[in-house]
Design a protein around this motif. Structure first.
Motif, PDB file in Angstrom:
ATOM      1  N   PHE A  75     -42.479  24.405  25.555  1.00  0.00           N
ATOM      2  CA  PHE A  75     -43.060  23.319  26.355  1.00  0.00           C
ATOM      3  C   PHE A  75     -44.465  23.668  26.810  1.00  0.00           C
ATOM      4  N   LEU A  76     -44.664  24.930  27.230  1.00  0.00           N
ATOM      5  CA  LEU A  76     -45.996  25.358  27.666  1.00  0.00           C
ATOM      6  C   LEU A  76     -47.000  25.263  26.524  1.00  0.00           C
ATOM      7  N   CYS A  77     -46.580  25.636  25.317  1.00  0.00           N
ATOM      8  CA  CYS A  77     -47.464  25.558  24.146  1.00  0.00           C
ATOM      9  C   CYS A  77     -47.832  24.102  23.847  1.00  0.00           C
ATOM     10  N   ILE A  78     -46.837  23.223  23.880  1.00  0.00           N
ATOM     11  CA  ILE A  78     -47.092  21.803  23.606  1.00  0.00           C
ATOM     12  C   ILE A  78     -48.013  21.208  24.659  1.00  0.00           C
ATOM     13  N   PHE A  79     -47.764  21.548  25.915  1.00  0.00           N
ATOM     14  CA  PHE A  79     -48.598  21.035  27.011  1.00  0.00           C
ATOM     15  C   PHE A  79     -50.040  21.504  26.857  1.00  0.00           C
ATOM     16  N   THR A  80     -50.219  22.775  26.502  1.00  0.00           N
ATOM     17  CA  THR A  80     -51.562  23.326  26.314  1.00  0.00           C
ATOM     18  C   THR A  80     -52.280  22.648  25.160  1.00  0.00           C
ATOM     19  N   VAL A  81     -51.566  22.425  24.067  1.00  0.00           N
ATOM     20  CA  VAL A  81     -52.165  21.765  22.902  1.00  0.00           C
ATOM     21  C   VAL A  81     -52.610  20.357  23.255  1.00  0.00           C
ATOM     22  N   VAL A  82     -51.767  19.607  23.955  1.00  0.00           N
ATOM     23  CA  VAL A  82     -52.107  18.224  24.325  1.00  0.00           C
ATOM     24  C   VAL A  82     -53.331  18.187  25.230  1.00  0.00           C
ATOM     25  N   ILE A  83     -53.368  19.071  26.224  1.00  0.00           N
ATOM     26  CA  ILE A  83     -54.522  19.117  27.136  1.00  0.00           C
ATOM     27  C   ILE A  83     -55.804  19.433  26.376  1.00  0.00           C
ATOM     28  N   ASN A  84     -55.745  20.411  25.476  1.00  0.00           N
ATOM     29  CA  ASN A  84     -56.937  20.787  24.710  1.00  0.00           C
ATOM     30  C   ASN A  84     -57.402  19.656  23.792  1.00  0.00           C
ATOM     31  N   LEU A  85     -56.465  18.952  23.171  1.00  0.00           N
ATOM     32  CA  LEU A  85     -56.827  17.880  22.246  1.00  0.00           C
ATOM     33  C   LEU A  85     -57.581  16.758  22.947  1.00  0.00           C
ATOM     34  N   SER A 101     -60.263  10.779  21.000  1.00  0.00           N
ATOM     35  CA  SER A 101     -61.065  11.446  19.972  1.00  0.00           C
ATOM     36  C   SER A 101     -60.624  12.898  19.876  1.00  0.00           C
ATOM     37  N   ILE A 102     -60.383  13.346  18.657  1.00  0.00           N
ATOM     38  CA  ILE A 102     -59.945  14.716  18.424  1.00  0.00           C
ATOM     39  C   ILE A 102     -60.994  15.436  17.593  1.00  0.00           C
ATOM     40  N   TYR A 103     -61.372  16.629  18.033  1.00  0.00           N
ATOM     41  CA  TYR A 103     -62.422  17.409  17.383  1.00  0.00           C
ATOM     42  C   TYR A 103     -61.836  18.705  16.803  1.00  0.00           C
ATOM     43  N   THR A 104     -62.560  19.265  15.874  1.00  0.00           N
ATOM     44  CA  THR A 104     -62.111  20.507  15.239  1.00  0.00           C
ATOM     45  C   THR A 104     -62.046  21.651  16.252  1.00  0.00           C
ATOM     46  N   GLY A 105     -62.948  21.635  17.224  1.00  0.00           N
ATOM     47  CA  GLY A 105     -62.941  22.671  18.255  1.00  0.00           C
ATOM     48  C   GLY A 105     -61.659  22.648  19.072  1.00  0.00           C
ATOM     49  N   ALA A 106     -61.119  21.451  19.316  1.00  0.00           N
ATOM     50  CA  ALA A 106     -59.873  21.330  20.073  1.00  0.00           C
ATOM     51  C   ALA A 106     -58.697  21.903  19.278  1.00  0.00           C
ATOM     52  N   LEU A 107     -58.662  21.614  17.971  1.00  0.00           N
ATOM     53  CA  LEU A 107     -57.593  22.150  17.131  1.00  0.00           C
ATOM     54  C   LEU A 107     -57.675  23.672  17.043  1.00  0.00           C
ATOM     55  N   ASP A 108     -58.893  24.178  16.903  1.00  0.00           N
ATOM     56  CA  ASP A 108     -59.082  25.619  16.799  1.00  0.00           C
ATOM     57  C   ASP A 108     -58.644  26.323  18.079  1.00  0.00           C
ATOM     58  N   LEU A 109     -59.060  25.798  19.228  1.00  0.00           N
ATOM     59  CA  LEU A 109     -58.697  26.405  20.511  1.00  0.00           C
ATOM     60  C   LEU A 109     -57.193  26.319  20.752  1.00  0.00           C
ATOM     61  N   SER A 110     -56.581  25.185  20.416  1.00  0.00           N
ATOM     62  CA  SER A 110     -55.141  25.004  20.612  1.00  0.00           C
ATOM     63  C   SER A 110     -54.352  25.997  19.776  1.00  0.00           C
TER      64      SER A 110
END
Length: 268
Positions: A75-85, A101-110
């Motif tokens: 759950f923590l991983c999913i929550f972090t990914v959603v916030i970053n996206l 809007s989703i950017y490559t930087g958000a995917l990389d950080l997640s």
């Protein structure tokens, strides 16, 4: 999910990991965490995962048992990914729909955050799964001994930390038992919104806290009955000694850590 938490539990064994000095394991764990949070390249992460899975393989600890400890942090991983996206706007835009809007930087950080959290849980679980609470207490006490010059008892700090780890599985088991008892009385923990679900857990939290205080008093009485007066003047049956296996482990980890840092610096 409660049964998936492996931190604080111990599995007996005779592997090299079980026979290592607890002080060495704790120091390697700290260095491992520093490396995991300082590297940036995916190749370095790949090497860390290979190294971690090799340790699990040779430790004799069941692989499935180690992996299931990752479920509670899902759950923590999913929550972090959603916030970053939704918050990170660096890199090139790869998806846009309305205000989203989703950017490559958000995917990389997640991806990197999930990799770091997974490594952290895996390596921490390995420490407690391969070290008895007594040895863990002795190792922490020895490592914290220098703070004694400040008037702080390293033994008491180590004892508190170890007791906290030791009681994690016990409290989890008691929570599971209370939930089943409440469900048998008609309690519903699955339906409703977040607020309703939170309220439904009140009949679980109150007896759990009460049970935790009861166990704390029972433990204090048991320690006093055995004339426990802290670490002053206390002797130990088993003295910690750095052996050949510990020296070999330190040497291998230094070489591997240096290789990971170099790879992280020069490769993707």
């Amino acid at each position: 999910m409660l049964n998936n938490i492996t931190i604080g539990q111990y599995i007996p064994g005779k592997s090299f990991l079980h026979r290592m000095d607890p002080r060495v394991k704790i120091l390697i764990l700290i260095a491992y965490m520093v490396i995991a949070f300082s590297i940036n390249g995916y190749t370095a992460y790949f090497l860390l995962y290979i190294f971690t899975f090799m340790i699990i393989k040779f430790s004799g600890i069941p692989f499935k048992y180690t992996i299931k400890g990752l479920k509670p942090v899902l759950f923590l991983c999913i929550f972090t990914v959603v916030i970053n996206l939704f918050t990170v706007k660096s890199g090139a835009e790869i998806f846009s729909w309305g205000f989203i809007s989703i950017y490559t930087g958000a995917l990389d950080l997640s991806a990197k955050v999930v990799l770091k959290l997974t490594l952290l849980v895996l390596i921490t679980s390995l420490l407690t799964l391969s070290t008895t609470p007594i040895l863990l207490t002795d190792g922490l006490e020895k490592l914290l001994k220098p703070i004694g010059i400040l008037g702080i008892s390293s033994h008491e700090i180590a004892m508190m930390m170890t007791i906290a780890l030791r009681f994690i599985p016990t409290l989890i088991e008691e929570t599971d038992r209370i939930i089943k008892a409440q469900e048998s009385r008609g309690a519903d923990f699955d339906t409703g919104n977040i607020i309703q679900k939170s309220k439904s857990f009140i009949p679980v939290i109150i007896p759990l806290i009460s049970g935790a205080f009861r166990r704390a008093y029972e433990l204090a009485d048991a320690m006093e009955a055995r004339c426990y007066r802290g670490g002053k003047g206390r002797t130990r049956l088993r003295q910690l000694k750095i052996g050949k296996i510990d020296i070999a482990a330190i040497f291998v980890f230094i070489l591997f850590g240096a290789a990971v840092i170099i790879v992280s610096k020069y490769l993707i």
